[in-house]
Structures are given as C-alpha cells and as structure tokens.
Design a protein around this motif. Sequence first.
Motif, PDB file in Angstrom:
ATOM      1  N   CYS A  63       0.904  -1.357   0.091  1.00  0.00           N
ATOM      2  CA  CYS A  63       0.056   0.193  -0.109  1.00  0.00           C
ATOM      3  C   CYS A  63       0.805   1.125  -0.122  1.00  0.00           C
ATOM      4  N   CYS A  95       0.815   3.339   1.889  1.00  0.00           N
ATOM      5  CA  CYS A  95       1.344   3.876   3.541  1.00  0.00           C
ATOM      6  C   CYS A  95       2.674   2.900   3.600  1.00  0.00           C
ATOM      7  N   CYS A 148      -5.070  -3.415   2.898  1.00  0.00           N
ATOM      8  CA  CYS A 148      -4.133  -2.898   3.672  1.00  0.00           C
ATOM      9  C   CYS A 148      -4.469  -3.188   4.858  1.00  0.00           C
ATOM     10  N   CYS A 173      -4.717   0.599   6.583  1.00  0.00           N
ATOM     11  CA  CYS A 173      -5.813   1.658   5.772  1.00  0.00           C
ATOM     12  C   CYS A 173      -7.010   1.071   5.663  1.00  0.00           C
ATOM     13  N   TRP A 198      -8.420  -0.377   3.083  1.00  0.00           N
ATOM     14  CA  TRP A 198      -9.125  -0.456   1.969  1.00  0.00           C
ATOM     15  C   TRP A 198      -9.054  -1.905   1.350  1.00  0.00           C
TER      16      TRP A 198
HETATM   17 ZN   LIG Z   1      -2.078   1.485   3.499  1.00  0.00          ZN
END
Ligand SMILES: [Zn+2]
Length: 525
Positions: free
Chosen positions: A335, A337, A359, A362, A364
């Motif tokens: 991801c 992130c 992820c 996060c 998603w």
């Molecule tokens: Zn993420």
Amino acid sequence: MPIRRLWADKMELLLGGAAVTALAYHRSSNSKDGRKASRKSGKKVTGKSVKDQALFNHRAIEARGWKQVLRDFVDDDVSASSYSDKERPDYQALLEAIEEGFGDVIVFYELSRQQRDLAVYVQIRDLCMKEGLYFWYVAEELYDLRVRADRLSLNNMAVQGEDFSHKLSADVKRGMYGAALEGKPHGKIRFGYRRLYDPDTGEFLDEVADDVTQNPVDADGNKLEPYTRAAIAHEVFTSLDQGIALNALEENFRRREIVSRNGNYLTRTTLREMALNQAYIGKRSFKGQIIADGVWGGLIEEEVFWSVNARLTDPKRKTTRPGSGKYFASYIGRCDCVRYISVELPREKMGWKVPVYRCPKCGWWIPVDELDSFIESVLIAWLSRDDVFELLDAVYTADSEDIAEARAEVKRLEAEKEKWLRDAAQEEVSAATVARFELDFNQKVKAAEARANVSTMPEPLNRLAGPNAAERWAAIEHMTVKREVLRELGGFTIRAEKYKDNVPLEERIEWGGLLSGNPDAHTHD
Ligand SMILES: [Zn+2]
C-alpha cells in the motif's frame, strides 16, 4: 639434455611458477602392508600412505605452479645395501635424473627417520650440491642447500627425526587431506547416493546414484507414489531452481512420505544443506573449499547447482516470507502507506464475498482476482516486449558457468595466498617482496571476485521472457514461481482507494524495479 636453471634464492624459486621444474620423491613407508595382494582378487593393494604421499607432493607442486618432470620416484623400504646390481631402486634412478640435469627442486614428502636411510640422504644431498640442484621442498618447507641454516635443519631431520608425536598428528591430517584430494567421501552418506564396497576386501569402490525404488505408505497404510532417492535429490534442485520455497518443498515431501535412509523427513534445514553441498556436482571439498573432483559422479548439472546456490546464498533474500506460496501479490505489493497488502478470506459483514487483498492499516480492499489479472496482464506484456532481453541483460549479465569457475578461482587464490604468506613469514622474506606479492595476489582475487559476483538471471525469467511469454506464463504450475517473477521484476505499490470509488488500477499502481522501466531500480525487497 635438460639444462637446470639456477635460481638466485628461495623467493625467486617460489615466484618462478611454471619455469621451475620439480622432481617428486617419496617412500613406500609401509611396504609389508603395501605389497600385500588381496587374497581373492589377486590384485595388488596399494598402501594408502604411499598414495597420500604422492598426492601431497603433486599438490605441493601444483599449488606453486611448478612443473613436475619425469615420473614419481618411490623409494622402497629396503636398505640400500641389500639391492643386487640388477634391481635399480628408485633413489638410484633419482640420482641419475639429478646427474642428467633434471629438476630445479626436489619435492620430498618427508625425510625418513630411519637410520638406514641416512646413507641415501647423504648421497642425494651431496650429489645435489655437486650438480647445482640446491632446492629441496620437504614436508611443506623450502630449503636451499647452500644456506647453512637450511642444511642444518635438513641434517637434523634426517639424523634425529623430528618430534615423533608432532609429526604423527600432522600425518593423520595429511592422510585426511589425501583422501579428500583423491575425492573419496568420508563421513555421512549424502541423500541420493549409496556406496559400493569391494565384497572381498571391503575397500570403498565408488559412490553411485541411489536408484533403489522406495515404496512409501501413508499413515493409513495406503500406497503412495514410489520414488528413488536419486530422483528426489534431483527434484530438490530443479524445484528450488524454479523458485519453489524450501517450506513448500518440505511440505510436499512430507505428504509423499519421502524420508532419509534413517527414516527422517527432510526438513527445510536439511534441504538447504543438501542444495549447498558441492558433493552433488561431484566435487570433494575440504574445509569448505573445492579441492578435487569426487570419485563419484555428480547428480546435478553444475549450471543448476550454481543457480540454486546463488538463490539460497543471496544475503538480500529473506529466508521466510509470511503468506508466501498461496496468493500472487500478498506480501509483495505494498500500500502507499508502506504496509504490505495481504489476503483476507470472504467476510459478509465487511462487504466482500470473495478473497480480497487488503491493507491492514488503511483498511481498503480489492478482490484478489481483479488485482491478480491486472498484474498478470502487465507482467506478460512486459515479458513479451521486443527489448525484454536487452532490459534483462542490463541487470543480469555473465553466464553461470563462468560464475562457478570464478567462484572456485577466488577460493583457490585465497588458499594459495594464505599458504604463501605463511611460508614467507617462516623464510623471513623482505617486507617489500611480501607487499609486491600481496598486491599482485589481491588484484587477481579482485578480478575473480568481480566475475563471481555478477548476479544470474533467475531461471523463471530466463524461460518466460520473449514472444511466447503469455503461453509460458499460463503453463506455470506453482504460484511460488509466479510470485518469484513478480518480486524479481520489482513488485508494485498501490494507492489506497475505496473499492466503490472505482479508480482504475493503472492510475493506482506504481511499478518498482525493472517494471518501472529503470534497471538501476532493480532491488530485492
Ligand atoms: Zn495502507
């Protein structure tokens, strides 16, 4: 008539390489055992120590790059005076060779400790002085007969003998080294091989592929697929070469009830050790260095062996990867992130009815099939590019045979250097000479290392790239191989977006490594 070359001193001789001619001389110290014929076969059994001595002398000559002239001279363990005129013991043949001008140096395995050999020693020494053969290489030391200290050492050795217990332990070591040089196996038998012994003498004859059929059964007594250990050893290498993980291989073999001679399962540790063992290419190693071709044949092609070796010893590679093996992109794709994406199974409550990549930070998600088919299509397109080989070559050069050779060369050079420096220290060589020699050596080692360190193109890439990439991709059986390709080409980063927002994947994904079009970005994660 050969002309003996005059070398200024020991150092010049040591640096003389192939321009130096050497005579090799050893004794059959154990003639009673050595001459004994095998009762049943009638074949002469050669004393082991004689062979060891010969090998040791040859190795000493080879290690210095000298050139042996004439055959080996072997002194019988019979006093010189007891020979009749007709019999011509080898030491007399040696005397003749010295007189005729053969040899710049004589290589002795050792000087005998026995009184009756003293006459032989004195005779050879005096003749050498007269004929200008000043260099003796004895028990791994170089002596110059013109140097008083050297002569004294040799005299002491011949007259008194050295400390017996000390020498004995050195000889035991030499015996082992000799066995190693001859390529004889010792210790544990390797998986995939079995040993043949002479039924009469019990002497080791050969180590051969273990092609005895094994018939495994499972816990319930059901028959499983038969196998031979040689075939399994082969499978270990080909599987690892295809990028199959050690874990997966261990599981696979366990399922098939494949066991060692002792009835143990092959653990990943065992499998790794196997894969790194040069015995499988028929090489005998001593203290980790290849020193001889084994008497047994290799089970594995060298190219495959070194490819696997490179794969397993690559320090950049992690040994375990969570989630490896099942899904294409889990723990490879990240991801944005920076967290790796991983797979979660269907969860009605969360709104997904199929496995998804998610992820963990996060939150998603995207269906596995959707992301996989997109990544696959990009990979296949990349692998089918006209310039794919050009791109791959930018990263993976040299071929594996060269690499195997270069690796062996590095090891050989290092061993040689170490030995030379040890000798030099004993001979009080000037610092300048040592420095010059070391510089020269280091350059050679560096050059060999440079050749050895180029990375090889992993087998799956090699096979996949080209106009038939799509077809070949479809034919890949193991997910681990697909994962390996994705990882090798650089993986990807995906931007966090909600699934329902329908942002196209080509906008969300950023490719890494080779896929990004930048060969310099090629890294392992
Ligand atoms: Zn993420």
